[in-house]
Design an enzyme around this catalytic site. Sequence first.
Site, PDB file in Angstrom:
ATOM      1  N   ARG A  17       0.681  -1.481  -0.417  1.00  0.00           N
ATOM      2  CA  ARG A  17       0.033  -0.258  -0.372  1.00  0.00           C
ATOM      3  C   ARG A  17       1.081   1.456   0.166  1.00  0.00           C
ATOM      4  NH1 ARG A  17      -3.675   3.776  -0.616  1.00  0.00           N
ATOM      5  NH2 ARG A  17      -5.752   3.637   0.773  1.00  0.00           N
ATOM      6  N   GLY A  18       1.218   1.972  -1.496  1.00  0.00           N
ATOM      7  CA  GLY A  18       2.390   3.274  -1.745  1.00  0.00           C
ATOM      8  C   GLY A  18       2.169   3.767  -0.097  1.00  0.00           C
ATOM      9  N   GLU A  19       0.368   4.982   0.050  1.00  0.00           N
ATOM     10  CA  GLU A  19       0.897   5.695   1.305  1.00  0.00           C
ATOM     11  C   GLU A  19       0.978   5.431   2.871  1.00  0.00           C
ATOM     12  OE1 GLU A  19      -3.661   5.397   2.930  1.00  0.00           O
ATOM     13  OE2 GLU A  19      -3.426   6.053   0.724  1.00  0.00           O
ATOM     14  N   ASP A  20       1.116   3.475   2.609  1.00  0.00           N
ATOM     15  CA  ASP A  20       1.669   3.349   4.357  1.00  0.00           C
ATOM     16  C   ASP A  20       2.824   2.946   4.276  1.00  0.00           C
ATOM     17  OD1 ASP A  20      -1.077   3.450   5.111  1.00  0.00           O
ATOM     18  OD2 ASP A  20      -1.025   1.011   5.029  1.00  0.00           O
ATOM     19  N   THR A  21       4.036   2.470   3.457  1.00  0.00           N
ATOM     20  CA  THR A  21       5.056   2.105   3.027  1.00  0.00           C
ATOM     21  C   THR A  21       6.344   2.472   2.171  1.00  0.00           C
ATOM     22  OG1 THR A  21       4.921  -0.155   2.332  1.00  0.00           O
ATOM     23  CG2 THR A  21       4.212  -0.118   4.404  1.00  0.00           C
ATOM     24  N   ARG A  22       5.154   3.040   1.025  1.00  0.00           N
ATOM     25  CA  ARG A  22       6.043   2.797  -0.233  1.00  0.00           C
ATOM     26  C   ARG A  22       7.629   4.395   0.331  1.00  0.00           C
ATOM     27  NH1 ARG A  22       6.191   3.160  -5.271  1.00  0.00           N
ATOM     28  NH2 ARG A  22       3.694   3.156  -5.467  1.00  0.00           N
ATOM     29  N   GLU A  84      -4.470  -7.197  -7.078  1.00  0.00           N
ATOM     30  CA  GLU A  84      -2.639  -7.829  -6.988  1.00  0.00           C
ATOM     31  C   GLU A  84      -2.804  -8.607  -6.402  1.00  0.00           C
ATOM     32  OE1 GLU A  84       0.145  -4.361  -7.641  1.00  0.00           O
ATOM     33  OE2 GLU A  84       0.284  -5.425  -5.523  1.00  0.00           O
TER      34      GLU A  84
END
Length: 539
Positions: A17-22, A84
Amino acid sequence: MASLADQFKYDVFLSFRGEDTRHGFTGYLKKALDDKGVRTFMDDKELRKGEEITPSLLKAIEQSMMAIVVLSENYASSSFCLQELSKILDTMKDMVGRSVFPVFYKVDPSDVRKLKRSFGEGMDKHKANSNLDKWKVSLHQVTDLSGFHYKGDTPEHMFIGDIVEQVLGNIEPLALPVGDYLIGLEHQKQHLTSLLNIGSDDTVHMVGIHGMGGIGKTTLALSVYNLIAHEFDASCFLENVRENHEKHGLPYLQNIILSKVVGEKNALTGVRQGISILEQRLRQKKLLLILDDVNEQEQLKALAGKHKWFGPSSRIIITTRDKKLLTCHGVEHTYEVRGLNAKDAFELVRWKAFKDEFSPSDENVSLAQLHVIERVVAYASGHPLALEVMGSHFSNKTIEQCKDALDRYEKVPHKKIQTTLQISFDALEDEEKFVFLDIACCFKGCKLTRVDEILHAHHGEIVKDHINVLVEKSLIKINEFGNVTLHDLVEDMGKEIVRQESPQDPGKRTRLWFSNDIMQVLEENTVSNNVMDNLAFHH
């Protein structure tokens, strides 16, 4: 043979999840993987436009050998992430050679499985989506997989290091180096593969490969390993069992199996603990395990104790010089490796000795080269190690240098060949050594009944047991005519052991077989009491 990793564009696909851990955990994980040379796919923001997963991402998943799914607090709120995940599981789950590793990043696995807290709230947002049920199944399935749980109570870099280590273990090339020019193996590979009976049933099979030292047992096992390893969930080639047991102990070898097969590293305190853990962990895997150069029963008990240790359809291959070890361990099928025939032996020596001058298929061999090759073939009697050692030694040598070396080796064996063959001799009990040296020096080709009659006078009834041990350890054979035979190089090895008792003075050796030596010590009256005893005894 190409490794499984070579069949994919990427080693790892990162789902997150991009906003969490990118810009945090997943970004650091990507860098750690890159630093180790792992081909890692991590999408950029441009690929995640809209609600539907893009063809580019679908292709990247298909082209990846494994996936790491970072399940963070807001993962389930993204329909993109759930699509995904479903695609990853459909593509990789339960597929041989492919893996999915969930990382529960600051979330409880039970919350993911039971859709509680943020995962329950996230799924509520997709009630109108026709894929909701499929996504719920995917989240449930991913919690069943072996993975990693980060609670925030350890440094992230250490946690990431554990993940990277697991990934590296999974992408280790399956194909192991065998040799640069293999010859005479194809028929033996076919025979051994037929004994393994791959794909026939769910039964666990153990197959033993036995033969004298240097005859090609390990080479055959490696070739078959490379041929079939891709058909198993996990594989492990445990080489040099004898040597590593002596140097490091059995728990060290047990740890290697655990590390290779299930990615575990345990501080084993003893063999019994290792047996317990192996039995518990290995039964979940369809495993290909090779135990190379086994020489003691306790090694088999500690590393492949029983069939029930292993998952259905597992195969265990054991190489050894001692056939009796296989029989005592209940190995159902055995295969004795034979030496090369004259044609294959000729080709091997020609390539090793003169590879810079012509290709292996080239027929343009000078008469002088032909003579050297034929002498080597005759000397080695089909023994692959001897053929390779001698051939390599003659590379870039003149014909005269080759002839001089052959003259030497026909009198005193090459050190590497002697050392390899003598390992079997050194493992014998003292009286077994005496019997072997008697046979090697004086009784090759004699009838077994006659040898037994002569040696019985010195050793008693137990001589039959000693001879059986020599047969089991591939040092001697009894042919179909009842004659005692042994390979020419094994004969030379035994005679060299005796020669080394007194290299300069034959009269001080325990056995004499060369007529000139016998005449010399008798004429000069230099023979020792031991030799006189043996001469009278053998005559």
